[in-house]
Design a protein around this motif. Structure first.
Motif, PDB file in Angstrom:
ATOM      1  N   UNK A 188       0.577  -1.122  -0.469  1.00  0.00           N
ATOM      2  CA  UNK A 188      -0.136   0.223   0.134  1.00  0.00           C
ATOM      3  C   UNK A 188       0.736   1.017  -0.263  1.00  0.00           C
ATOM      4  N   UNK A 189       1.965   1.192   1.102  1.00  0.00           N
ATOM      5  CA  UNK A 189       3.098   2.548   0.853  1.00  0.00           C
ATOM      6  C   UNK A 189       3.684   2.523  -0.697  1.00  0.00           C
ATOM      7  N   UNK A 190       3.928   1.966  -1.266  1.00  0.00           N
ATOM      8  CA  UNK A 190       4.488   1.568  -2.819  1.00  0.00           C
ATOM      9  C   UNK A 190       3.677   2.623  -3.715  1.00  0.00           C
ATOM     10  N   UNK A 191       2.267   2.099  -3.183  1.00  0.00           N
ATOM     11  CA  UNK A 191       0.864   2.209  -4.391  1.00  0.00           C
ATOM     12  C   UNK A 191       0.673   3.825  -3.817  1.00  0.00           C
ATOM     13  N   UNK A 192       0.953   4.316  -2.561  1.00  0.00           N
ATOM     14  CA  UNK A 192       0.270   5.412  -2.154  1.00  0.00           C
ATOM     15  C   UNK A 192       1.683   6.566  -2.634  1.00  0.00           C
ATOM     16  N   UNK A 210      -0.458  17.003  -5.008  1.00  0.00           N
ATOM     17  CA  UNK A 210      -0.850  16.991  -3.662  1.00  0.00           C
ATOM     18  C   UNK A 210      -2.184  15.932  -3.662  1.00  0.00           C
ATOM     19  N   UNK A 211      -1.552  15.743  -2.170  1.00  0.00           N
ATOM     20  CA  UNK A 211      -3.358  14.533  -2.403  1.00  0.00           C
ATOM     21  C   UNK A 211      -3.547  14.461  -0.651  1.00  0.00           C
ATOM     22  N   UNK A 212      -5.276  14.873  -0.379  1.00  0.00           N
ATOM     23  CA  UNK A 212      -5.430  15.077   1.062  1.00  0.00           C
ATOM     24  C   UNK A 212      -5.919  13.601   1.849  1.00  0.00           C
ATOM     25  N   UNK A 213      -6.261  13.348   2.597  1.00  0.00           N
ATOM     26  CA  UNK A 213      -5.553  11.857   3.848  1.00  0.00           C
ATOM     27  C   UNK A 213      -7.073  11.143   3.064  1.00  0.00           C
ATOM     28  N   UNK A 214      -8.129  11.818   3.796  1.00  0.00           N
ATOM     29  CA  UNK A 214      -9.511  11.749   3.345  1.00  0.00           C
ATOM     30  C   UNK A 214      -9.195  11.011   2.101  1.00  0.00           C
ATOM     31  N   UNK A 215      -8.851  11.340   0.830  1.00  0.00           N
ATOM     32  CA  UNK A 215      -8.893  11.094  -0.418  1.00  0.00           C
ATOM     33  C   UNK A 215      -8.020   9.679  -0.451  1.00  0.00           C
ATOM     34  N   UNK A 216      -6.833   9.337   0.038  1.00  0.00           N
ATOM     35  CA  UNK A 216      -6.189   8.222   0.192  1.00  0.00           C
ATOM     36  C   UNK A 216      -6.791   7.189   0.980  1.00  0.00           C
ATOM     37  N   UNK A 217      -7.646   7.948   1.404  1.00  0.00           N
ATOM     38  CA  UNK A 217      -7.714   6.784   2.543  1.00  0.00           C
ATOM     39  C   UNK A 217      -8.912   6.151   1.685  1.00  0.00           C
ATOM     40  N   UNK A 253      -7.667   3.869  -1.185  1.00  0.00           N
ATOM     41  CA  UNK A 253      -7.180   2.591  -0.701  1.00  0.00           C
ATOM     42  C   UNK A 253      -7.791   2.187   0.020  1.00  0.00           C
ATOM     43  N   UNK A 254      -9.927   2.444  -0.044  1.00  0.00           N
ATOM     44  CA  UNK A 254     -10.353   1.438   1.129  1.00  0.00           C
ATOM     45  C   UNK A 254     -10.442   0.891   2.091  1.00  0.00           C
ATOM     46  N   UNK A 255      -9.131   2.495   3.533  1.00  0.00           N
ATOM     47  CA  UNK A 255      -8.771   1.336   4.373  1.00  0.00           C
ATOM     48  C   UNK A 255      -9.412   3.390   5.734  1.00  0.00           C
ATOM     49  N   UNK A 256      -9.145   2.773   6.729  1.00  0.00           N
ATOM     50  CA  UNK A 256      -9.060   4.149   7.054  1.00  0.00           C
ATOM     51  C   UNK A 256      -8.452   5.256   7.305  1.00  0.00           C
ATOM     52  N   UNK A 257      -8.446   6.910   7.418  1.00  0.00           N
ATOM     53  CA  UNK A 257      -7.875   8.130   7.769  1.00  0.00           C
ATOM     54  C   UNK A 257      -6.615   7.625   9.057  1.00  0.00           C
ATOM     55  N   UNK A 258      -7.001   6.950   9.675  1.00  0.00           N
ATOM     56  CA  UNK A 258      -6.126   5.813  10.989  1.00  0.00           C
ATOM     57  C   UNK A 258      -4.866   5.149  10.619  1.00  0.00           C
ATOM     58  N   UNK A 270      -0.053  20.999   5.450  1.00  0.00           N
ATOM     59  CA  UNK A 270      -1.635  21.048   6.132  1.00  0.00           C
ATOM     60  C   UNK A 270      -2.506  20.210   5.232  1.00  0.00           C
ATOM     61  N   UNK A 271      -3.572  19.653   5.535  1.00  0.00           N
ATOM     62  CA  UNK A 271      -4.655  19.280   4.572  1.00  0.00           C
ATOM     63  C   UNK A 271      -4.035  17.666   3.193  1.00  0.00           C
ATOM     64  N   UNK A 272      -2.800  18.184   3.593  1.00  0.00           N
ATOM     65  CA  UNK A 272      -2.437  17.196   2.583  1.00  0.00           C
ATOM     66  C   UNK A 272      -0.931  16.397   2.953  1.00  0.00           C
ATOM     67  N   UNK A 273      -0.282  16.099   1.837  1.00  0.00           N
ATOM     68  CA  UNK A 273       0.572  15.359   1.632  1.00  0.00           C
ATOM     69  C   UNK A 273       1.062  15.378   0.435  1.00  0.00           C
ATOM     70  N   UNK A 274       2.592  15.809   0.219  1.00  0.00           N
ATOM     71  CA  UNK A 274       2.810  15.496  -1.470  1.00  0.00           C
ATOM     72  C   UNK A 274       4.250  14.593  -1.296  1.00  0.00           C
ATOM     73  N   UNK A 275       5.342  14.026  -3.018  1.00  0.00           N
ATOM     74  CA  UNK A 275       6.022  13.355  -2.762  1.00  0.00           C
ATOM     75  C   UNK A 275       6.832  14.766  -2.294  1.00  0.00           C
ATOM     76  N   UNK A 276       8.298  14.637  -1.717  1.00  0.00           N
ATOM     77  CA  UNK A 276       9.169  14.695  -1.581  1.00  0.00           C
ATOM     78  C   UNK A 276       9.873  15.909  -2.780  1.00  0.00           C
ATOM     79  N   UNK A 277       9.960  17.110  -2.522  1.00  0.00           N
ATOM     80  CA  UNK A 277      10.673  18.142  -3.211  1.00  0.00           C
ATOM     81  C   UNK A 277      11.828  17.085  -3.834  1.00  0.00           C
TER      82      UNK A 277
END
Length: 257
Positions: A6-10, A19-26, A29-34, A53-60
């Motif tokens: 899953x981490x590789x897929x993320x 940039x993607x929100x945590x909720x969108x990733x959850x 991938x049909x899983x929880x935000x936690x 704030x509000x999401x995650x991006x790949x390292x610059x």
């Protein structure tokens, strides 16, 4: 899907969508935000992503990172891949080693071989080779030195590889895409293309996070790859697609690492 898969897929998802929100990733991938937050914490610790704030991006620096930093990313996977690659070498072989961090991990294992020839554009690899106590010939192409990768590029380096014929090329990549092929962020990628043309057998060394990434510059098509060595966290769909292309694939490690 196991955590590492899953981490590789993320990482693949962020490569495509930015940039993607945590909720969108959850949701994707049909899983929880936690669960996603735990994945992102691990990926952030490995230097793969940046939490915002509000999401995650790949390292610059995710793409064209300095070689000294790349060496420490997914280091254990790279060591296992390198150990598997060494089994493809025999006494008397003529080899090309590209300037990648995974290929660099192969060098200490070369001490067991004699009468080998190694040509590389990597200053780090040359420095490691001279420490070995075995019968070897070391060739460097010259060219323009690139500090970030500690390697030589340009027309002089390209022409040097064109003067020789080698048994095997061991090469890494920044991305592997089913359509684009083997890709890199390096803007002076032509020397890698010259390496591919100079070798009878191309061995691609990449960890599973590289699949699905499409970097700007194409090194070669996947049809040019004879053997691919990666870890068992590769996405099963990608594995099947690569096998259908006739590539010999060697998997290392455990799928739940």
């Amino acid at each position: 899907m196991k955590p590492k898969q899953r981490q590789a897929a993320i990482l693949q998802y962020l490569q495509r969508h930015g940039k993607t929100a945590v909720d969108a990733l959850a949701e994707h991938f049909s899983t929880t935000g936690t669960t996603i937050r735990k994945d992102l914490t691990l990926l952030e610790g490995e230097g793969e992503v940046i939490r915002t704030y509000g999401g995650v991006v790949l390292s610059r620096d995710d793409g064209d990172q300095p070689i000294d930093r790349k060496t420490h990313i997914n280091a254990e996977k790279k060591r296992r891949i390198a150990s598997a690659a060494i089994k493809l070498i025999e006494d008397g072989d003529s080899l090309i080693f590209d300037a990648g961090s995974t290929v660099l991990q192969m060098v200490p294992h070369l001490a067991q071989f004699n009468n080998i020839t190694v040509m590389t554009n990597s200053l780090h690899i040359v420095n490691a080779l001279v420490e070995l106590d075995n019968d070897q010939t070391i060739l460097m192409p010259g060219g323009t030195y690139r500090k970030k990768s500690a390697s030589f590029h340009g027309s002089l380096a390209e022409s040097a590889f064109q003067q020789f014929s080698f048994d095997k090329l061991f090469i890494g990549a920044d991305g592997v895409d089913l359509n684009a092929g083997v890709t890199t962020f390096n803007e002076v990628h032509s020397v890698s293309q010259a390496m591919c043309k100079a070798a009878s057998c191309l061995v691609l060394l990449v960890d599973s996070s590289k699949f699905g990434r499409k970097s700007p510059n194409v090194v070669c098509e996947l049809s040019a790859v004879d053997t691919l060595i990666t870890d068992k966290n590769i996405n099963p769909d990608y594995l099947s697609a690569l096998q259908e292309k006739g590539i010999n694939i060697i998997l290392v490690g455990d799928s739940d690492e």
